[in-house]
Design an enzyme around this catalytic site. Structure first.
Site, mmCIF file in Angstrom:
data_model
loop_
_atom_site.group_PDB
_atom_site.id
_atom_site.type_symbol
_atom_site.label_atom_id
_atom_site.label_comp_id
_atom_site.label_asym_id
_atom_site.label_seq_id
_atom_site.Cartn_x
_atom_site.Cartn_y
_atom_site.Cartn_z
ATOM 1 N N PHE A 151 48.779 49.810 32.289
ATOM 2 C CA PHE A 151 49.451 48.762 33.068
ATOM 3 C C PHE A 151 50.585 48.208 32.213
ATOM 4 O O PHE A 151 50.360 47.686 31.125
ATOM 5 C CB PHE A 151 48.496 47.632 33.453
ATOM 6 C CG PHE A 151 49.150 46.624 34.371
ATOM 7 C CD1 PHE A 151 49.090 46.780 35.744
ATOM 8 C CD2 PHE A 151 49.844 45.536 33.854
ATOM 9 C CE1 PHE A 151 49.709 45.864 36.592
ATOM 10 C CE2 PHE A 151 50.461 44.624 34.691
ATOM 11 C CZ PHE A 151 50.392 44.789 36.061
ATOM 12 N N ASP A 236 53.147 48.552 23.701
ATOM 13 C CA ASP A 236 53.103 47.418 24.628
ATOM 14 C C ASP A 236 51.988 46.485 24.161
ATOM 15 O O ASP A 236 50.822 46.680 24.478
ATOM 16 C CB ASP A 236 52.843 47.929 26.040
ATOM 17 C CG ASP A 236 52.812 46.810 27.074
ATOM 18 O OD1 ASP A 236 52.676 45.628 26.674
ATOM 19 O OD2 ASP A 236 52.890 47.104 28.274
ATOM 20 N N LYS A 265 53.436 36.995 27.395
ATOM 21 C CA LYS A 265 52.226 36.229 27.684
ATOM 22 C C LYS A 265 52.007 35.068 26.719
ATOM 23 O O LYS A 265 52.544 33.987 26.908
ATOM 24 C CB LYS A 265 51.010 37.162 27.724
ATOM 25 C CG LYS A 265 50.991 38.098 28.932
ATOM 26 C CD LYS A 265 49.687 38.836 29.057
ATOM 27 C CE LYS A 265 49.674 39.805 30.219
ATOM 28 N NZ LYS A 265 49.660 39.145 31.532
#
Length: 464
Positions: A151, A236, A265
């Site tokens: 993802f 990532d 985030k």
């Protein structure tokens, strides 16, 4: 609008939150929350806790999909943002440069001395988009390699390297030249890279969908393959970075130094969205290679003063409160406790994770009574069993958590990095109680399962 008017507006309309969302926003999300009993009407958040209308306290193991690593409304971040607003800074002049952006870039690169440059973005997905674009620009190649079940975001470039069909299907053609390989499969990766047409290999050091931890040699050998074939290695770390796994970056567990590291985030401090691409100078300079290409890639709001200040405040809190160390310590305790449950309960198949990124996977039981009930749920909707855990965790024990992905049998814990031993004890006794109940047939948990099966069958009939 004054602060007083805002408080009044919230008080007047709070009871309308679900009807407003159903009418003007995502009605399907409202239906999901109401169906599984997650429509709790939280009124405030403080640290690792949420409080509902009755002021009952909940332990948040979701942390906004990892955004609230510092917990909600951390005073250091809040006070820093107030100071920025009170300073009347010349924000986003555009034909100038930001002092705060320069300082934040300098601070971030101290954690990755093998990297040299930073590009700031507004989100994780936007950071992915920039990294893919930079990789193609720097190599002159089109190919992009990604892992199954990965993802990386939901915008079109990020979606093109998303390894889950539930997100990709129905949105037309995606980026050409993208190749999927299985996670943890070095032979498949080398086969994909051998053509020397691949600009980048993008990978989560620990996959968020399912909390899948790589084999000990995977990332290191994958990096070596990228070096061999001239492919850029993109880590990532949007969910795994900034201390989540008990190291500042998850790659540090395996001694890997990527060509690019993506952050977002937690860097927001839970207040102002921000993303960052940390990269090698050689890559950056091939993209921004002349003065007339100084603006060949950018983002209007990306270096805004509030976002940069939030990032600086977040790094200060992580360092001053030793949150990386706390994540390692609390994670070790929780993983050990869950491994004990796996030994006692046949429905618990595996425990995975590092630090405070933990996956608890459930699997088909051996005993006949449990197997019959499990098969009924699986026939109705694969992965439905996990709802028999997360729903009573919230309803009976006031713990908010999530299933790790579509049709997944794994529950993911992603708590704020500030949790303490008291919180761990709360987690351990609550999971133990709910999992024990799930082994009693018939019982309340399986009655809930029957209701969920009926709802799933009605929904399937409606779609037909």
């Amino acid at each position: 609008m004054t602060p007083e008017n805002l408080a009044l507006l919230l008080a007047e309309r709070d009871a309308d939150r679900y009807s407003l969302h159903a009418r003007y926003l995502n009605e399907q999300m409202v239906r999901v929350l109401q169906t599984i009993g997650f429509d709790r009407e939280y009124r405030r958040g403080q640290g690792q806790y949420l409080y509902d209308r009755a002021d009952d306290r909940y332990l948040d193991l979701l942390s906004g999909f990892g955004v609230f690593a510092l917990g909600r409304n951390h005073p250091t971040v809040r006070d820093t943002l107030k100071a920025v607003l009170d300073s009347d800074l010349p924000n986003l002049v555009q034909l100038d440069v930001s002092t705060l952006a320069g300082i934040l870039a300098e601070r971030l690169l101290k954690y990755t001395p093998y990297l040299d440059k930073v590009f700031f973005a507004n989100s994780g997905a936007e950071s992915v988009e920039a990294a893919l674009k930079f990789a193609r620009g720097a190599t002159g190649r089109d190919g992009l390699v990604y892992c199954g079940h990965a993802f990386h975001g939901l915008s079109y470039g990020a979606l093109s390297v998303n390894g889950d069909g539930i997100f990709r299907n129905g949105f037309g053609s995606l980026l050409p030249g993208c190749t999927e390989v299985p996670f943890n499969d070095l032979a498949a990766l080398e086969q994909a890279l051998a053509s020397r047409t691949q600009a980048a290999f993008i990978v989560e050091p620990i996959q968020g969908k399912g909390v899948v931890v790589p084999d000990d040699n995977y990332l290191r050998d994958a990096l070596a393959l990228c070096r061999k074939y001239g492919t850029i290695f993109i880590a990532d770390e949007i969910q795994t970075g900034l201390g989540r796994t008990g190291r500042f970056l998850a790659c540090e567990h395996w001694g890997v130094e990527p060509d690019m590291v993506l952050l977002s985030k937690s860097l927001s401090g839970g207040h102002v969205p921000v993303g960052a691409v940390l990269t090698r100078k050689a890559i950056f300079d091939k993209v921004f290679d002349r003065m007339d290409r100084a603006v060949v890639h950018g983002s209007t709001f990306s270096k805004n003063d509030l976002a940069m200040a939030a990032g600086l405040a977040t790094l200060n809190v992580i360092e001053n409160e030793k949150l990386v160390e706390n994540a390692a310590r609390m994670g070790t305790r929780l993983i050990k406790a869950f491994e004990g449950m796996a030994e006692r309960y046949e429905l618990v198949k595996e425990v995975r994770g590092k630090g405070l990124m933990i996956g608890l996977e459930f699997g088909a039981p051996r005993s006949l009574k449990l197997k019959a009930s499990w098969n009924l749920l699986e026939t109705a909707n694969s992965g439905l069993f996990c709802q028999l855990i997360v729903i009573p965790l919230l309803k009976e024990h006031h713990i908010l958590t999530q299933v790790a992905g579509h049709a997944s049998h794994t529950i993911k814990l992603l708590p704020p990095l500030i949790i303490n031993d008291e919180d761990c004890a709360w987690i351990e006794r609550s999971f133990d109680a709910v999992i024990a109940d799930a082994h009693r047939v018939p019982g309340a948990v399986w009655s809930l399962g029957k209701t969920l099966v009926e709802n799933a069958m009605r929904a399937r009939a409606a779609r037909a």
